[in-house]
Design a protein around this motif. Structure first.
Motif, PDB file in Angstrom:
ATOM      1  N   ARG A  47       4.695  17.964 -15.241  1.00  0.00           N
ATOM      2  CA  ARG A  47       4.811  17.403 -16.584  1.00  0.00           C
ATOM      3  C   ARG A  47       3.472  16.811 -17.027  1.00  0.00           C
ATOM      4  N   TYR A  48       2.782  16.160 -16.101  1.00  0.00           N
ATOM      5  CA  TYR A  48       1.476  15.615 -16.456  1.00  0.00           C
ATOM      6  C   TYR A  48       0.543  16.748 -16.896  1.00  0.00           C
ATOM      7  N   ALA A  49       0.554  17.843 -16.165  1.00  0.00           N
ATOM      8  CA  ALA A  49      -0.262  18.998 -16.571  1.00  0.00           C
ATOM      9  C   ALA A  49       0.149  19.474 -17.958  1.00  0.00           C
ATOM     10  N   ALA A  50       1.435  19.394 -18.259  1.00  0.00           N
ATOM     11  CA  ALA A  50       1.924  19.816 -19.573  1.00  0.00           C
ATOM     12  C   ALA A  50       1.357  18.959 -20.696  1.00  0.00           C
ATOM     13  N   THR A  51       1.038  17.697 -20.406  1.00  0.00           N
ATOM     14  CA  THR A  51       0.484  16.837 -21.461  1.00  0.00           C
ATOM     15  C   THR A  51      -0.881  17.327 -21.920  1.00  0.00           C
ATOM     16  N   ARG A  52      -1.506  18.206 -21.168  1.00  0.00           N
ATOM     17  CA  ARG A  52      -2.812  18.766 -21.526  1.00  0.00           C
ATOM     18  C   ARG A  52      -2.686  20.141 -22.156  1.00  0.00           C
ATOM     19  N   HIS A  53      -1.458  20.600 -22.339  1.00  0.00           N
ATOM     20  CA  HIS A  53      -1.209  21.919 -22.927  1.00  0.00           C
ATOM     21  C   HIS A  53      -1.627  21.912 -24.402  1.00  0.00           C
ATOM     22  N   PRO A  54      -2.431  22.893 -24.821  1.00  0.00           N
ATOM     23  CA  PRO A  54      -2.849  22.937 -26.225  1.00  0.00           C
ATOM     24  C   PRO A  54      -1.637  23.136 -27.146  1.00  0.00           C
ATOM     25  N   SER A  98     -11.125  10.062 -20.489  1.00  0.00           N
ATOM     26  CA  SER A  98     -11.878  10.857 -19.512  1.00  0.00           C
ATOM     27  C   SER A  98     -11.756  10.286 -18.107  1.00  0.00           C
ATOM     28  N   VAL A  99     -11.877   8.978 -17.985  1.00  0.00           N
ATOM     29  CA  VAL A  99     -11.790   8.356 -16.663  1.00  0.00           C
ATOM     30  C   VAL A  99     -10.376   8.493 -16.103  1.00  0.00           C
ATOM     31  N   PHE A 100      -9.364   8.150 -16.897  1.00  0.00           N
ATOM     32  CA  PHE A 100      -7.987   8.229 -16.401  1.00  0.00           C
ATOM     33  C   PHE A 100      -7.646   9.655 -15.998  1.00  0.00           C
ATOM     34  N   HIS A 101      -7.901  10.602 -16.898  1.00  0.00           N
ATOM     35  CA  HIS A 101      -7.535  11.985 -16.603  1.00  0.00           C
ATOM     36  C   HIS A 101      -8.379  12.554 -15.459  1.00  0.00           C
ATOM     37  N   GLY A 102      -9.654  12.269 -15.468  1.00  0.00           N
ATOM     38  CA  GLY A 102     -10.517  12.783 -14.401  1.00  0.00           C
ATOM     39  C   GLY A 102     -10.100  12.267 -13.039  1.00  0.00           C
ATOM     40  N   TYR A 103      -9.868  10.969 -12.946  1.00  0.00           N
ATOM     41  CA  TYR A 103      -9.491  10.384 -11.656  1.00  0.00           C
ATOM     42  C   TYR A 103      -8.155  10.933 -11.181  1.00  0.00           C
ATOM     43  N   VAL A 104      -7.175  10.935 -12.080  1.00  0.00           N
ATOM     44  CA  VAL A 104      -5.842  11.417 -11.718  1.00  0.00           C
ATOM     45  C   VAL A 104      -5.891  12.881 -11.309  1.00  0.00           C
ATOM     46  N   SER A 105      -6.638  13.689 -12.026  1.00  0.00           N
ATOM     47  CA  SER A 105      -6.734  15.115 -11.691  1.00  0.00           C
ATOM     48  C   SER A 105      -7.365  15.333 -10.321  1.00  0.00           C
ATOM     49  N   LEU A 106      -8.439  14.607 -10.047  1.00  0.00           N
ATOM     50  CA  LEU A 106      -9.076  14.725  -8.733  1.00  0.00           C
ATOM     51  C   LEU A 106      -8.143  14.235  -7.622  1.00  0.00           C
ATOM     52  N   GLU A 107      -7.460  13.141  -7.884  1.00  0.00           N
ATOM     53  CA  GLU A 107      -6.540  12.600  -6.892  1.00  0.00           C
ATOM     54  C   GLU A 107      -5.389  13.571  -6.614  1.00  0.00           C
ATOM     55  N   LEU A 108      -4.817  14.162  -7.663  1.00  0.00           N
ATOM     56  CA  LEU A 108      -3.727  15.121  -7.482  1.00  0.00           C
ATOM     57  C   LEU A 108      -4.181  16.355  -6.709  1.00  0.00           C
ATOM     58  N   ALA A 109      -5.431  16.716  -6.870  1.00  0.00           N
ATOM     59  CA  ALA A 109      -5.975  17.880  -6.168  1.00  0.00           C
ATOM     60  C   ALA A 109      -6.353  17.563  -4.722  1.00  0.00           C
ATOM     61  N   GLY A 110      -6.128  16.306  -4.304  1.00  0.00           N
ATOM     62  CA  GLY A 110      -6.434  15.926  -2.924  1.00  0.00           C
ATOM     63  C   GLY A 110      -7.866  15.495  -2.713  1.00  0.00           C
ATOM     64  N   GLY A 111      -8.589  15.249  -3.800  1.00  0.00           N
ATOM     65  CA  GLY A 111     -10.004  14.940  -3.708  1.00  0.00           C
ATOM     66  C   GLY A 111     -10.359  13.651  -2.992  1.00  0.00           C
ATOM     67  N   PHE A 112      -9.429  12.719  -2.860  1.00  0.00           N
ATOM     68  CA  PHE A 112      -9.754  11.431  -2.248  1.00  0.00           C
ATOM     69  C   PHE A 112      -8.969  11.170  -0.969  1.00  0.00           C
ATOM     70  N   SER A 113      -8.244  12.157  -0.509  1.00  0.00           N
ATOM     71  CA  SER A 113      -7.317  11.929   0.606  1.00  0.00           C
ATOM     72  C   SER A 113      -7.996  11.808   1.967  1.00  0.00           C
ATOM     73  N   ARG A 114      -9.226  12.236   2.094  1.00  0.00           N
ATOM     74  CA  ARG A 114      -9.856  12.265   3.414  1.00  0.00           C
ATOM     75  C   ARG A 114     -11.037  11.329   3.563  1.00  0.00           C
ATOM     76  N   SER A 115     -11.150  10.391   2.650  1.00  0.00           N
ATOM     77  CA  SER A 115     -12.311   9.517   2.747  1.00  0.00           C
ATOM     78  C   SER A 115     -11.910   8.058   2.539  1.00  0.00           C
ATOM     79  N   ALA A 116     -12.717   7.200   3.084  1.00  0.00           N
ATOM     80  CA  ALA A 116     -12.515   5.767   2.901  1.00  0.00           C
ATOM     81  C   ALA A 116     -13.523   5.298   1.865  1.00  0.00           C
ATOM     82  N   PRO A 117     -13.227   4.273   1.106  1.00  0.00           N
ATOM     83  CA  PRO A 117     -11.976   3.518   1.071  1.00  0.00           C
ATOM     84  C   PRO A 117     -10.858   4.337   0.434  1.00  0.00           C
TER      85      PRO A 117
END
Length: 189
Positions: free
Chosen positions: A99-106, A147-166
């Motif tokens: 659904r979140y991805a749908a919010t970006r649907h043109p 930009s910050v909210f969407h960018g961070y959430v998108s990276l997080e959903l893609a697993g971009g922060f799962s393997r690093s600290a903090p």
């Protein structure tokens, strides 16, 4: 003849659930028909095509997100409002990735005008009133926050922060602190 129990609303809600399960891009009228164990043709009395289904899911998601944001913002101002608003977006994306991805649907202009998109913009601007930003800085700040909210959430959903600290929650908190500080001391041209 319309199959008993099927309605546009029910199909759109099922499509939104399907989007959360398999991804928004994978949602089609055919996939929805399989979910209900009906022939695709039986859905065409409720939906025009897969594009129509996706547009309706986008409108539903925008409305759900706006309702949650409005509830979270009630009675808040300044950093408290900023944090509540940001957390709603992040929490919604994590709970409902399709659904979140749908919010970006043109959306076409008519659908966009009927969507809750305007409510999102109004709420963002309401938050910024607590920071005393005039135009055009307010528009720049709206774009920054989105930009910050969407960018961070998108990276997080893609697993971009799962393997690093903090951990990503600590980063999220620090980012919101930094945004609050930036908004309080916005650079003037």
């Amino acid at each position: 003849m319309v199959r008993a129990g099927l309605s546009t609303d029910r199909l759109v809600r099922a499509g939104a659930e399907l989007a959360d399960e398999v991804g928004f891009e994978q949602v089609t009228v055919s996939a929805l028909a399989r979910r209900f164990d009906v022939k695709v043709a039986s859905l065409y009395s409720h939906l025009k095509n897969s594009q129509d289904l996706k547009t309706r899911i986008a409108l539903l998601a925008l409305e759900e997100l706006a309702d949650r944001a409005a509830d979270a913002l009630a009675g808040r101002a300044g950093k408290d409002a900023l944090t509540a608003f940001a957390d709603v977006y992040r929490d919604y994306a994590r709970a409902h990735p399709g659904r979140y991805a749908a919010t970006r649907h043109p959306l076409d202009p008519e659908a966009a005008a009927a969507s809750a998109g305007g409510r999102h913009a109004q709420m963002t601007r309401a938050i910024l009133r607590g920071y005393d930003l005039a135009e055009p800085d307010q528009t720049h700040a709206v774009r920054l926050l989105g930009s910050v909210f969407h960018g961070y959430v998108s990276l997080e959903l893609a697993g971009g922060f799962s393997r690093s600290a903090p951990d990503s929650q600590e980063s999220w908190t620090r980012i919101l602190d930094a945004l609050d500080s930036l908004l309080r001391d916005w650079p003037h041209a």
